[in-house]
Structures are given as C-alpha cells and as structure tokens.
Motif scaffolding. Structure first.
Motif, PDB file in Angstrom:
ATOM      1  N   LYS A  57      42.065  48.158  36.447  1.00  0.00           N
ATOM      2  CA  LYS A  57      40.733  47.614  36.161  1.00  0.00           C
ATOM      3  C   LYS A  57      40.385  46.509  37.173  1.00  0.00           C
ATOM      4  CE  LYS A  57      39.040  47.071  31.891  1.00  0.00           C
ATOM      5  NZ  LYS A  57      38.870  46.499  30.542  1.00  0.00           N
ATOM      6  N   ALA A  58      41.356  45.636  37.432  1.00  0.00           N
ATOM      7  CA  ALA A  58      41.134  44.546  38.393  1.00  0.00           C
ATOM      8  C   ALA A  58      40.740  45.112  39.764  1.00  0.00           C
ATOM      9  CB  ALA A  58      42.378  43.676  38.497  1.00  0.00           C
ATOM     10  N   PHE A  59      41.434  46.160  40.186  1.00  0.00           N
ATOM     11  CA  PHE A  59      41.128  46.741  41.499  1.00  0.00           C
ATOM     12  C   PHE A  59      39.736  47.376  41.537  1.00  0.00           C
ATOM     13  CE2 PHE A  59      45.923  47.075  41.960  1.00  0.00           C
ATOM     14  CZ  PHE A  59      46.006  46.044  42.881  1.00  0.00           C
ATOM     15  N   SER A  60      39.246  47.759  40.363  1.00  0.00           N
ATOM     16  CA  SER A  60      37.923  48.414  40.336  1.00  0.00           C
ATOM     17  C   SER A  60      36.784  47.398  40.365  1.00  0.00           C
ATOM     18  CB  SER A  60      37.801  49.286  39.084  1.00  0.00           C
ATOM     19  OG  SER A  60      37.616  48.453  37.946  1.00  0.00           O
ATOM     20  N   ILE A  61      37.132  46.126  40.174  1.00  0.00           N
ATOM     21  CA  ILE A  61      36.102  45.083  40.112  1.00  0.00           C
ATOM     22  C   ILE A  61      36.042  44.335  41.435  1.00  0.00           C
ATOM     23  CG2 ILE A  61      35.463  42.891  38.980  1.00  0.00           C
ATOM     24  CD1 ILE A  61      36.905  44.033  36.451  1.00  0.00           C
ATOM     25  N   HIS A  62      34.837  44.119  41.936  1.00  0.00           N
ATOM     26  CA  HIS A  62      34.677  43.369  43.188  1.00  0.00           C
ATOM     27  C   HIS A  62      34.695  41.871  42.880  1.00  0.00           C
ATOM     28  CE1 HIS A  62      33.496  42.992  47.396  1.00  0.00           C
ATOM     29  NE2 HIS A  62      32.821  41.936  46.986  1.00  0.00           N
ATOM     30  N   GLY A  63      35.404  41.104  43.686  1.00  0.00           N
ATOM     31  CA  GLY A  63      35.426  39.657  43.486  1.00  0.00           C
ATOM     32  C   GLY A  63      36.819  39.158  43.169  1.00  0.00           C
ATOM     33  N   PRO A  64      36.921  37.892  42.767  1.00  0.00           N
ATOM     34  CA  PRO A  64      38.237  37.300  42.512  1.00  0.00           C
ATOM     35  C   PRO A  64      38.766  37.643  41.114  1.00  0.00           C
ATOM     36  CG  PRO A  64      36.525  35.630  42.305  1.00  0.00           C
ATOM     37  CD  PRO A  64      35.830  36.914  42.625  1.00  0.00           C
ATOM     38  N   LYS A  65      40.007  38.093  41.050  1.00  0.00           N
ATOM     39  CA  LYS A  65      40.635  38.458  39.783  1.00  0.00           C
ATOM     40  C   LYS A  65      41.977  37.755  39.658  1.00  0.00           C
ATOM     41  CE  LYS A  65      39.833  41.956  41.843  1.00  0.00           C
ATOM     42  NZ  LYS A  65      39.034  42.381  43.044  1.00  0.00           N
ATOM     43  N   PHE A  66      42.361  37.502  38.420  1.00  0.00           N
ATOM     44  CA  PHE A  66      43.639  36.815  38.185  1.00  0.00           C
ATOM     45  C   PHE A  66      44.382  37.466  37.026  1.00  0.00           C
ATOM     46  CE2 PHE A  66      46.137  33.621  35.859  1.00  0.00           C
ATOM     47  CZ  PHE A  66      46.953  33.147  36.867  1.00  0.00           C
ATOM     48  N   ILE A  67      45.645  37.797  37.252  1.00  0.00           N
ATOM     49  CA  ILE A  67      46.481  38.319  36.156  1.00  0.00           C
ATOM     50  C   ILE A  67      47.766  37.484  36.079  1.00  0.00           C
ATOM     51  CG2 ILE A  67      47.657  40.314  35.146  1.00  0.00           C
ATOM     52  CD1 ILE A  67      45.850  42.162  36.681  1.00  0.00           C
ATOM     53  N   ASN A  68      48.043  37.011  34.887  1.00  0.00           N
ATOM     54  CA  ASN A  68      49.234  36.200  34.637  1.00  0.00           C
ATOM     55  C   ASN A  68      50.239  37.083  33.899  1.00  0.00           C
ATOM     56  OD1 ASN A  68      50.980  34.092  34.276  1.00  0.00           O
ATOM     57  ND2 ASN A  68      49.501  32.745  33.247  1.00  0.00           N
ATOM     58  N   VAL A  69      51.340  37.419  34.573  1.00  0.00           N
ATOM     59  CA  VAL A  69      52.311  38.350  33.985  1.00  0.00           C
ATOM     60  C   VAL A  69      53.591  37.621  33.614  1.00  0.00           C
ATOM     61  CG1 VAL A  69      53.505  40.553  34.284  1.00  0.00           C
ATOM     62  CG2 VAL A  69      51.399  40.124  35.552  1.00  0.00           C
ATOM     63  N   LEU A  70      53.952  37.653  32.349  1.00  0.00           N
ATOM     64  CA  LEU A  70      55.222  37.048  31.940  1.00  0.00           C
ATOM     65  C   LEU A  70      56.358  37.919  32.471  1.00  0.00           C
ATOM     66  CD1 LEU A  70      56.469  34.716  30.204  1.00  0.00           C
ATOM     67  CD2 LEU A  70      56.814  36.477  28.453  1.00  0.00           C
ATOM     68  N   GLN A  71      57.217  37.284  33.252  1.00  0.00           N
ATOM     69  CA  GLN A  71      58.299  38.035  33.886  1.00  0.00           C
ATOM     70  C   GLN A  71      59.643  37.462  33.471  1.00  0.00           C
ATOM     71  OE1 GLN A  71      59.592  37.037  37.848  1.00  0.00           O
ATOM     72  NE2 GLN A  71      61.391  37.715  36.699  1.00  0.00           N
TER      73      GLN A  71
END
Lengths: 388, 98, 312
Positions: free
Chosen positions: C202-216
């Motif tokens: 979904k993030a890649f389909s959206i133009h502009g700045p995106k942020f994902i916080n992944v618990l690792q």
C-alpha cells in the motif's frame, strides 16, 4: 563578456546558475545564506533545471548531496562556519565515495564565542577530509573558481569534492565589478556531467558505503591520497586553459612582485588584495616587498611555495586562524614543514591576525612589513592586532 | 572474487557489485540443521517468507525444494513457522553433526 | 494484498551470506518490505545492525542498489536520491519508476536520525521510511534508546539494586509521524507477514512520504531462543504492547485485534531483558507498564473508532 556589479555571494550564485547543477541541497547560514537564497530564486523562476532540496540542517543538506551524487547527479551546495562543522561528519564520506560535489563556502569564524565575521577557522577545521580547497581574493576569483572547481572535481584523475571559499562579508557582501561569461560559453565550458557509477543504474546494481574493517579501510583511503596528488596538475591545467579562454589565468599560487623581493608576505583570501596595495606603496619607497598568494590550500602546494620563497630574506606567513598547537597557524605550520628540505630557507615568522573579522588595514600590513625587516630569527608566532 | 585486493584493483569509490556475499558462506555457524521433507511440504511458503538468510530454496516451478546449507544458520524459525502436523512435518530440526 | 505465490516469483533483495545473528529479525523485515514492491527499489540504511551485517566489504548481501551514508541521515540521504531521480527524469535520463526506501533501526530513527526523518517527511519526498525497531542499540551491544520499553534492562539502563531497568516509557514515534500529516503511516511487526507486505504494498502505491514502524524482535538483545523471532512479534501484538494499525490520510484503522488481550506478563516472561521484574518489589513496575499499555491501547481504539469516520 558581460561586466556586472556583484557581491561575492551573487557572483557564486551566478556561477551556480550557469553550471545548472542537477541537485542543490542546502541550508541557510550567515554570511553564505544569499548564495543559496539567490539560487533558489533561479529555481523558482525556472532559470535552472535544478532540483532544490531545502534541507532542515546542514548535516541533512550534505547527506542529501551524497545521495544525489551517488545517483549520478552534478551536485552543489553552500555553507559557512557552524554549517560546515555540522556537515563535517559527512565530508570525508564524500571524498571516500569520490563524489565531485562542489561547495560554495563563505569563511566565518567558528563559535565560540559566536561570531558571524570572517576568519578561516571553519575551512581549516576540515582541511584533512580529502576536499580540494580554493580560496578567493575577490568576487571575480570566486566566480571563476566555482566554475573551474566543477572541472577540477569531475576530472577523471581527481573525482574529489571541492570547496571554493570567500571571506565572509569582506567578499561575500561587497559589491565589485566582475566579468562573467555568456551563458552559452559557460555551458560549453562546464560540459556534460560524466557519471562513474550510479545507484539509479538498475542494470548494474551496486552497494556504496560498505563497512570496511582492518583489511580494506586503508586500501580505500589510498585512492584519495593519489587523487589529491593528481589534483595539483589538474588545477594548474584547468587554470591555464581558463586563462586561454577567458583571459584570467589561475594556478596554485600567485606571485605578486615576488621575483626580486627581499621581504614577502604569504596569505590567503581577501587580505592578499590589501597586501598588494601595500606592496605597491613600499616598492615606490624603494623596499623590495612582495606577496605570495596561496590560492589552493588543498592539495597543499608545498614544493611550489618553497621554491617561490627560496630567494627572499624573510617571509611572514599570515594565518587567519589558529591551531592552538603552540606552533602557529595552519598555513605557517604547513609552509614551515614544506621548507624543511629546501636548500635556501628564508627567515619565517607567523602572524595570526583578523580572528572573528578583526579588520586588517593597510596600516596593519605596513607594520607587518616593517617588523619583518627587523626580524632576526625564524619561528616567532605573533598574534597581531589583539588587545592585551 | 579476488582475495586481498590492492587499492589499485578496487572498484571506484568504495563501490561493490551487488550480491557478493554469496561468496561468504555462513552455513558453518549452525549447531542445529533444519531437515526438509518434500513429501510433507504443503508449499505454504511460510518458511521462505520468514527465513532471515534467504536459505529456503525453490525449484524452477517456484515450489519449496529444500534448504541451502551454504547459508542456513540453523535458527529454526522455519521449523516454528511450518504449519504441518506433528506426524507429517515438512521441516524438523536435527543436531548438526560435526 | 500480496500473495506468497506471487512474492516467490520476485527477486530476493538480499542474498545469503550476510552476517546477521542467527534468527535475526532485521533481514525478515527487509525481505518482506522490499519484495512487496512490484517496481525496482533503491535502498539506503542508517549505520546499525542491518548495514553492518549486510555490507562487510567486499561482501554485500544486497542484490538491489544500496547506499549507506552515516548513522543519523538515512532519510536525508534517501531524500537526495529521490531528488536526483526527479531531476534526471525531468531531463529524460530516467524513465522507469523506482521506489525509494530508507531503513533505520530505532536508534537511527527515534533518536539520532529523528530530525533527518522529520525533515525528509516534511519536504514530501516520494519515499518510504521503514524503522526496524528492535527497541535498543543492538549493534553496539544493547544500549537503551527512546524506543526501549519501560522496565527493560539494557547496558546503559541496566537493572540494578535500586533501579529496575529503563525508567521511562517508550516514545510513541508512530504517533509523532502521524502528526506530520503524512499520506500513510503504519505500525507492523515481524510475525505478521501478511500485515507487513500488505502495508508495504500500500505504501508503495501512494505517492509522497510514508513511514512504517516495524517491531523487530532481537534474540540477542531481548534474550529468547532464535527460533522464536516471529513468535515474539505476535506475542507483542497479542498483549497490545505493539498494536498493528495504519493511518491513511489521517484515517486510523486497527489491523489486528487479539482474540484475547493477554496480560503483558505473558510477553515479559519470555525474555531475559525483563527477567528482573519477577523479583520481589518490582511488581509495581509491571503494574505501571500494564497501565500504560492499556491507556495507549484504549486511546488507539478511540482514534480508530472516531477518526475512522464511523461515529460523528
């Protein structure tokens, strides 16, 4: 050729407009703000094709420059003083990645105390980061050197970043008459950017900025050493060709009435202009005075300086910055080191002057020449023009 | 790739062509090894999507075909994520024989 | 939503032979995020575990174009590449669409790289920033970061005779990024491949700045068996220590509701970093942690309900 009235900052911005870099990432700082401010107006008016990144700090500005240069772009920026310090973590990364980024630097004293006026402590603090450093005596030289810096930095034998500096306020904000190139001539002179490798090349993916351990770090520093050696010849070649094309020739050094001089001043930047006026005056009075202007500080023209000073009786090295090593300023310590092998050594003295923009007047330079004539032994380090 | 390259032999400006870590095998880190049983595999790809070391191999039809022991470090995530029943395991962990 | 049978046909962005610890969650994040892009990716990373283990010269595990610059500037560096691509596209030198991805650990994202991240997001670069959040500075030997949960023992906020591990609650960076009014912000975890790949796609389909916080989850820093990396992520979500949600154009959506909301003790008891909390006298710490987890969870539920447009 157009003749224009420009401040140093305007002259640098004008050179940037004609270079038309792919990406400029910058952050404002006095007294360099105008360079990028004027340039961003060029962007807003569609006079350049540049993608302008108005970063939130100098650190990010230089980081974005690294990203853009890694993507195969011609990249420029501008800064001063604290801004250069904030960038400084990234500066050696730029040279290690062999990215020919060109930086318009306006010399300003480093905090503390905070000060906005000229000295050379900012660029001297980053002298060992693998960047070419070219000082300017006036706005004309700033304009000419910014254009030349692109050719020098991008030369196949060099591929190193370069900073061209002007003295804060003294050059950056003073209006002077300068000659510029026609846009077409500038474009032709600068030419197309040659890409060595690019992380946007999807056909040939690469990794840049790997972790080097004991087995490769040293090997990755050697190309910078070698490129800096090569840079000397390239700077001379570019300066000469520039002279042939546009009538103003440049080298590593400029000798002013030095050939038969007995007493010489060695200096960087705008002080050379002041010194030239004093040299003329002293010559009229019968004193064999001369000036050695050091245009290029990195790569350091040690042999050339030793040669140029071989015939003088005594020379004073002017440093607009201090090393706090008790051995004198940066220019002095490096010249003294360069003179070690010289068969003929003049007496050398070091005058540290003009910190934080303290004015160096004609009278000040006269005094320095006067004291130089009385100089009996080498090695004196004098802080000149400061109250006790 | 040549070992101990001299500075004149290196790629421009510290670059490295992609994927050279293939030449560095981490298989000898293992103390346990996952053993793949093709008959029991339901090709859900959970082992593949969770493998930190890209060590689950696929055949030309993109079906799970085994473990790449050159790189597998024996973490056992594939075993935990494998949804097959106790008596029909597609992946089981065994002690590494030295 | 990506299907595994499609993902297996894509090129793995990493190859084996990297030096991540056995059972490391970071390469799992990288593979799941990057394989969710149907278009080519160009990647930057902050200094940290990921960069160190994947690029020990002359061995790089990256099959895609990759640039490491320094610790605090993964976002700024990525923003420069994106700007470069724009400039080159304008000049007709590049035609292909490329997705730009910046990775940073929690140290390089929550702490030292926070300004660089905020700046790049505010400028609106078309890029995805992914924080692989293992809740401490693992690369330098498990020091506390502002992402470290309260009560966890780290080497700079150790559990001692008078101080029971980290005193402060973790910084809620996801909410801070939401406050940047980005088109897309999400929180995911290792252990939910469907969730993470769907969010990345979904993030890649959206133009502009995106942020994902992944618990690792990090077996070394957290202290659990390497085989349990994905399990740990799921346990964090089941205890609501790490809710999975996304915010698209300001609209909150909860992506995972545990069947039974487990007490945090179920999560804490599995890891060495919380072991000291079992000692007599430390019950109050666990209680305060539970209270804060509950408060944040309730607040999130409220936002998901109200701002989801269901209720006015």
């Amino acid at each position: 050729m157009p003749t224009l009235a420009k401040t140093g900052n305007e002259a640098m911005a004008e050179a940037m407009r004609q270079i038309n870099p792919d990406v400029v990432a910058a952050y404002p700082i006095t007294p360099a703000t105008e360079v990028v401010m004027i340039f961003s107006q060029f962007v807003a008016d569609g006079l350049v094709d540049t993608e302008y990144v108005a970063a939130e700090s100098e650190h990010s500005a230089m980081s974005a420059c690294v990203g853009a240069a890694s993507a195969g772009c011609r990249v420029m920026t501008g800064t001063s003083s604290q801004g250069l310090q904030l960038m400084s973590e990234i500066l050696p990364i730029v040279s290690a990645l062999r990215q020919p980024i060109v930086l318009c630097e306006v010399n300003r004293a480093l905090s503390g105390p905070i000060n906005i006026h000229c000295d050379h402590s900012d660029t001297m603090a980053v002298r060992d980061f693998g960047w070419i450093q070219i000082f300017s005596e006036n706005a004309q030289e700033a304009y000419d050197s910014v254009l030349q810096a692109v050719l020098i930095a991008e030369d196949e034998k060099v591929r190193l970043p370069a900073m061209v500096t002007t003295d804060g306020f003294i050059i950056s904000h003073c209006m002077e008459k300068i000659e510029t190139m026609e846009d077409d001539a500038a474009k032709k002179y600068i030419g197309e950017h040659k890409v060595k490798n690019s992380i946007l090349n999807l056909e040939k993916p690469i990794t840049l900025g790997s972790l080097d351990l004991q087995d490769y770090y040293f090997e990755h520093k050697m190309p910078v050493v070698e490129a800096m050696k090569q840079a000397k010849d390239v700077i001379v070649k570019v300066g000469k060709e520039f002279g042939q094309k546009f009538g103003r020739e440049y080298g590593l050094l400029e000798e002013y009435k030095l050939a038969d001089a007995e007493f010489a001043v060695v200096a960087l930047g705008s002080t050379c202009g002041t010194t030239k006026a004093v040299v003329d005056e002293l010559r009229n009075n019968g004193l064999k005075a001369g000036l050695l202007k050091v245009r290029v500080f990195r790569p350091f023209p040690g042999e050339e300086i030793a040669q140029a000073l071989s015939k003088v009786k005594a020379a004073v090295i002017l440093d607009r910055s201090d090393t706090y090593c008790n051995q004198g300023g940066q220019l002095y310590t490096e010249i003294r080191s360069a003179m070690y092998e010289a068969a003929k050594k003049p007496l050398l003295a070091n005058y540290i002057y003009g910190l934080g923009g303290r004015e160096i007047s004609l009278e000040g330079i006269r005094q320095i020449y006067k004291q130089l004539q009385e100089c009996q032994s080498s090695g004196q380090v004098i802080h000149f023009g400061v109250r006790e | 790739m040549k070992k101990n390259m001299g500075w004149k032999e290196l790629w421009h400006g510290d670059s490295v062509p992609a994927g050279t870590a293939k030449e560095f095998q981490t298989g000898d880190w293992r103390s346990e090894r996952p053993v793949f049983c093709a008959e029991n595999c339901i090709h859900c790809y959970f082992c593949w999507i969770y493998c930190p070391d890209s060590a689950i191999t696929l055949d030309e039809n993109k079906k799970v075909s085994g473990i790449d022991y050159r790189y597998c470090k024996g973490c056992g995530i594939c075993d935990v994520e494998c949804p097959t029943k106790k008596d029909k395991r597609a992946i089981t962990m065994e002690a590494e024989r030295k | 939503m990506p299907k595994l049978k499609d993902l297996v046909t894509r090129r793995d962005p990493l190859c084996g032979g990297h030096r991540a610890c056995t059972g490391c969650g970071a390469p799992i994040v990288v593979r799941q995020v990057l394989m969710s892009s149907s278009e080519p990716v160009v990647v930057t990373s902050a200094t940290g575990c990921l960069e160190v283990v994947t690029t020990i010269f002359p061995y790089t595990a990256w099959n895609v174009n990759f640039l490491h610059n320094a610790f605090e500037n993964s976002a700024a560096t990525c923003s420069g590449i994106e700007a470069a691509c724009k400039a080159l596209k304008r000049k007709g030198k590049i035609k292909q669409n490329i997705n730009f991805v910046a990775f940073g650990g929690d140290g390089g994202t929550y702490d030292i790289g926070f300004q660089s991240l905020s700046g790049a997001m505010e400028r609106g670069h078309d890029m995805l920033y992914v924080c692989y959040n293992n809740e401490a500075y693992m690369n330098t030997g498990v020091q506390r970061s502002s992402a470290t949960p309260k009560g966890a023992a780290t080497t700079t906020a150790p559990a001692g005779k008078v101080i029971p591990g980290k005193v402060q609650f973790s910084k809620n960076l996801t909410e801070i990024m939401i406050a940047h009014d980005l088109p897309y912000v999400a929180q995911s975890a290792v252990g939910f491949w469907r969730d993470l790949t769907a969010k990345s796609e979904k993030a890649f389909s959206i133009h502009g700045p995106k942020f994902i916080n992944v618990l690792q989850p990090c077996c070394l820093g957290w202290g659990y068996k390497p085989a349990l990396t994905a399990e740990m992520g799921r346990l964090a979500a089941d205890t609501c220590m790490w809710p999975l949600y996304e915010v698209e154009n300001g609209v909150y959506k909860l992506n995972y509701t545990p069947k039974v909301k487990k007490p945090i003790g179920e999560f804490l008891k599995t890891q060495d970093r919380f072991r000291h909390l079992n000692k007599p006298g430390n019950g109050a710490v666990v209680e305060s942690m539970q209270k804060e987890v509950d408060r944040r969870w309730e607040a999130l539920l409220l936002r998901c309900k109200h701002e989801g447009g269901i209720q006015k």
